[in-house]
Write an enzyme that holds these catalytic residues in place. Structure first.
Site, PDB file in Angstrom:
ATOM      1  CG  LEU A 125      -1.954  -1.118   0.983  1.00 22.68           C
ATOM      2  CD1 LEU A 125      -3.200  -1.141   2.386  1.00 22.68           C
ATOM      3  CD2 LEU A 125      -2.817  -1.281  -0.345  1.00 22.68           C
ATOM      4  CG  PHE A 164       0.887  -4.987 -11.730  1.00 20.74           C
ATOM      5  CD1 PHE A 164       0.931  -4.366 -12.922  1.00 20.74           C
ATOM      6  CD2 PHE A 164      -0.296  -5.683 -11.472  1.00 20.74           C
ATOM      7  CE1 PHE A 164      -0.021  -4.774 -14.191  1.00 20.74           C
ATOM      8  CE2 PHE A 164      -1.188  -6.618 -12.357  1.00 20.74           C
ATOM      9  CZ  PHE A 164      -0.996  -5.917 -13.658  1.00 20.74           C
ATOM     10  CB  ALA A 165       5.410  -5.259  -6.251  1.00 23.85           C
ATOM     11  CB  ALA A 166       7.566  -1.911 -10.083  1.00 25.06           C
ATOM     12  CE1 TYR A 225       9.311   2.198 -14.001  1.00 24.62           C
ATOM     13  CE2 TYR A 225       9.689   2.820 -16.050  1.00 24.62           C
ATOM     14  CZ  TYR A 225       8.872   2.267 -15.159  1.00 24.62           C
ATOM     15  OH  TYR A 225       7.679   1.442 -15.744  1.00 24.62           O
ATOM     16  CG  HIS A 274       1.450   9.314 -15.188  1.00 30.34           C
ATOM     17  ND1 HIS A 274       1.604   8.804 -14.347  1.00 30.34           N
ATOM     18  CD2 HIS A 274       2.310   8.401 -16.179  1.00 30.34           C
ATOM     19  CE1 HIS A 274       2.349   7.767 -14.028  1.00 30.34           C
ATOM     20  NE2 HIS A 274       3.070   7.548 -15.131  1.00 30.34           N
ATOM     21  NE  ARG A 296       6.461   9.683 -24.136  1.00 33.59           N
ATOM     22  CZ  ARG A 296       7.304  10.685 -24.982  1.00 33.59           C
ATOM     23  NH1 ARG A 296       7.341  10.625 -26.127  1.00 33.59           N
ATOM     24  NH2 ARG A 296       8.329  11.073 -24.015  1.00 33.59           N
ATOM     25  NE  ARG A 308       8.378  14.579 -18.200  1.00 33.37           N
ATOM     26  CZ  ARG A 308       7.437  13.728 -17.922  1.00 33.37           C
ATOM     27  NH1 ARG A 308       6.762  13.992 -17.291  1.00 33.37           N
ATOM     28  NH2 ARG A 308       7.157  12.731 -18.862  1.00 33.37           N
TER      29      ARG A 308
HETATM   30  N1  UFG Z   1       3.801  15.967 -20.344  1.00 34.16           N
HETATM   31  C1  UFG Z   1       3.431  17.418 -20.272  1.00 34.16           C
HETATM   32  N2  UFG Z   1       3.074  17.899 -19.448  1.00 34.16           N
HETATM   33  C2  UFG Z   1       2.974  17.231 -18.206  1.00 34.16           C
HETATM   34  C3  UFG Z   1       3.262  15.719 -18.164  1.00 34.16           C
HETATM   35  C4  UFG Z   1       3.572  15.187 -19.358  1.00 34.16           C
HETATM   36  O1  UFG Z   1       3.467  17.791 -21.424  1.00 34.16           O
HETATM   37  O2  UFG Z   1       2.466  17.828 -17.141  1.00 34.16           O
HETATM   38  C5  UFG Z   1       4.037  15.111 -21.738  1.00 34.16           C
HETATM   39  C6  UFG Z   1       5.542  14.607 -21.406  1.00 34.16           C
HETATM   40  O3  UFG Z   1       6.474  15.431 -21.550  1.00 34.16           O
HETATM   41  C7  UFG Z   1       5.340  13.502 -22.520  1.00 34.16           C
HETATM   42  C8  UFG Z   1       3.986  13.120 -22.456  1.00 34.16           C
HETATM   43  O4  UFG Z   1       3.313  14.281 -21.734  1.00 34.16           O
HETATM   44  O5  UFG Z   1       5.697  14.023 -23.601  1.00 34.16           O
HETATM   45  C9  UFG Z   1       3.524  11.935 -21.510  1.00 34.16           C
HETATM   46  O6  UFG Z   1       4.131  12.177 -20.189  1.00 34.16           O
HETATM   47  P1  UFG Z   1       3.756  11.078 -19.121  1.00 34.16           P
HETATM   48  O7  UFG Z   1       4.593  11.663 -18.015  1.00 34.16           O
HETATM   49  O8  UFG Z   1       2.285  11.033 -18.859  1.00 34.16           O
HETATM   50  O9  UFG Z   1       4.202   9.726 -19.579  1.00 34.16           O
HETATM   51  P2  UFG Z   1       5.713   9.462 -20.145  1.00 34.16           P
HETATM   52  O10 UFG Z   1       5.631   9.120 -21.682  1.00 34.16           O
HETATM   53  O11 UFG Z   1       6.954  10.230 -19.494  1.00 34.16           O
HETATM   54  O12 UFG Z   1       6.110   7.950 -19.355  1.00 34.16           O
HETATM   55  C10 UFG Z   1       5.192   6.899 -19.286  1.00 34.16           C
HETATM   56  C11 UFG Z   1       5.214   6.011 -18.029  1.00 34.16           C
HETATM   57  C12 UFG Z   1       6.380   5.441 -17.795  1.00 34.16           C
HETATM   58  C13 UFG Z   1       7.009   4.776 -18.927  1.00 34.16           C
HETATM   59  C14 UFG Z   1       6.694   5.498 -20.286  1.00 34.16           C
HETATM   60  C15 UFG Z   1       7.236   4.781 -21.608  1.00 34.16           C
HETATM   61  O13 UFG Z   1       4.948   6.902 -16.762  1.00 34.16           O
HETATM   62  O14 UFG Z   1       6.419   4.661 -16.624  1.00 34.16           O
HETATM   63  O15 UFG Z   1       5.537   5.939 -20.291  1.00 34.16           O
HETATM   64  O16 UFG Z   1       6.557   5.208 -22.373  1.00 34.16           O
HETATM   65  F1  UFG Z   1       8.337   4.283 -18.762  1.00 34.16           F
END
Ligand code: UFG
Length: 391
Positions: free
Chosen positions: A35, A89-91, A205, A253, A285, A346
């Protein structure tokens, strides 16, 4: 003896959606969760909906890092049940945080996984892996096939400073691995090909998840463990009931943050970079519904339980959306204005990550069914009815 499926992290975001589907299929589930990121409210919901604890599921609050607690939990379940499969899924999952706290990520994701493997013999196991395994691919690699990794390695598309600006060099991660894993279980040694694969991810990660994929292969060789490594692209959305959903603390996210901006829970959505080489300059994405992920975990586990061979698959949709397209989809679904603020890139964000998910379609007949509108609508149903998440 009743059979039961063990789901570690079963009170978390993707885990809870998989558990719900298993319970709907009348499959008994053993939820193992500390949890730390999972929610007690999820367990309460399962109890209310599917029957009191032990009728439909068993919950044990414990940590994979507590070797003795883990073994005791498994022994106690095995008194009355036969554990036929495991979905793990524990990570820890936040890319940015993994760069700041590499030892925490290594410990939870690798040492915890070592303990799980060692405590569960050769029970077939489905492991959540990640598109972060592909590091920072070139445009010509997109959509990403599983087979692109050997090509990246052959072309020597990596270097020794791949993890910058992480607070730990690659070599230190390998030293930790040698000390914690190889010294105790020599069959987990890393050969040259493993080390080359580990050079592909560009964050800690991703490295920890690739280590788990490698450990699974070695464990199969040593102990015959059947496994599936499922590389998710961007999991999003929620169960259509709106009763369970995504609630990370802190939330990083895109989809939940865009919806929080629509509700006024955050001032605006900050777009990380609009100067990428994409149609609107923002990152691309591959967003996959958590409901599609739930379906495929069960298909994948059944496949190996029934004697199918171990596999590594991409889980995506073959389609990419830019950040701005997600914001537009959310405006349409919510009917609300979503304030946007442009900011710089980022750290560590690749331009585009899109899956070629044809291998799993060809071999297991699975394909993602839900598109981006359904993903955003289901997420909106959850967020608009739970503006503060599970709180
Ligand atoms: N983004 C923004 N603003 C935000 C958050 C995200 O512009 O406030 C953009 C990021 O730059 C990225 C996209 O939205 O281009 C998606 O970002 P997320 O943080 O939602 O997801 P990520 O693609 O960074 O990461 C996700 C998972 C990871 C995994 C990865 C693999 O969170 O665990 O996908 O594709 F490794």
């Amino acid at each position: 003896m009743n059979d039961i499926i063990m789901v570690t992290g079963g009170a978390g975001y993707i885990g809870s959606h998989v558990v719900k589907l298993l319970l709907e299929k009348k499959q008994k589930v053993f939820i193992f969760d500390n949890l730390s990121a999972g929610h007690n409210q999820v367990l309460e919901f399962f109890k209310k909906t599917y029957g009191a604890d032990a009728d439909s599921f068993i919950f044990i609050n414990a940590d994979t890092l507590d070797e003795e607690g883990l073994r005791k939990a498994i022994d106690s379940v095995r008194k009355n049940h036969w554990i036929s499969g495991i979905i793990d899924f524990a990570a820890k999952i936040a890319v940015g945080e993994s760069q700041q706290k590499p030892l925490d990520y290594f410990t939870t994701n690798v040492v915890g996984f070592r303990n799980l493997l060692m405590a569960t013999d050769h029970i077939p196991l489905v492991k959540s892996s990640t598109a972060a395994a592909y590091g920072s691919p070139l445009e010509e690699d997109i959509p990403l096939k599983e087979s692109v990794i050997p090509k990246m390695i052959a072309a020597k598309r990596y270097d020794r400073s791949q993890l910058l600006p992480a607070s730990v060099p690659f070599e230190t991660l390998i030293e930790w691995y040698t000390k914690e894993v190889v010294e105790k279980y020599p069959f987990f040694y890393l050969d040259k090909a493993d080390l080359e694969f580990l050079h592909i991810p560009v964050n800690v990660y991703g490295v920890t998840k690739v280590i788990c994929e490698i450990m699974l292969k070695k464990h199969e060789k040593e102990a015959g463990r059947k496994h599936m490594a499922l590389r998710y692209f961007n999991a999003a959305g929620a169960d259509p009931s709106g009763l369970i959903g995504e609630d990370h603390i802190p939330e990083t996210h895109l989809v939940p943050l865009v919806l929080k901006a629509a509700m006024g829970k955050v001032k605006c959505i900050t777009v990380f970079g609009d100067d990428y080489d994409t149609p609107d300059g923002t990152c691309i994405r591959d967003y996959i519904s958590v409901m599609d992920l739930a379906d495929v975990h069960i298909i994948a586990l059944n496949y190996i339980i029934k004697g199918g061979g171990s596999r590594t698959y991409n889980l995506g949709t073959n389609n990419g959306q830019t950040v701005m397209q997600i914001i537009e989809a959310a405006k349409k679904v919510t009917g609300r204005n979503i304030p946007v603020e442009m900011s710089g890139r980022r750290e560590g964000d690749p331009t585009a990550l899109v899956a070629d998910a044809s291998l799993i379609k060809k071999e297991l007949g699975w394909k993602a069914k839900r598109g981006i509108d359904e993903i955003v609508s289901s997420a909106w149903k959850w967020h608009s009815s739970h503006p503060d998440g599970y709180k």
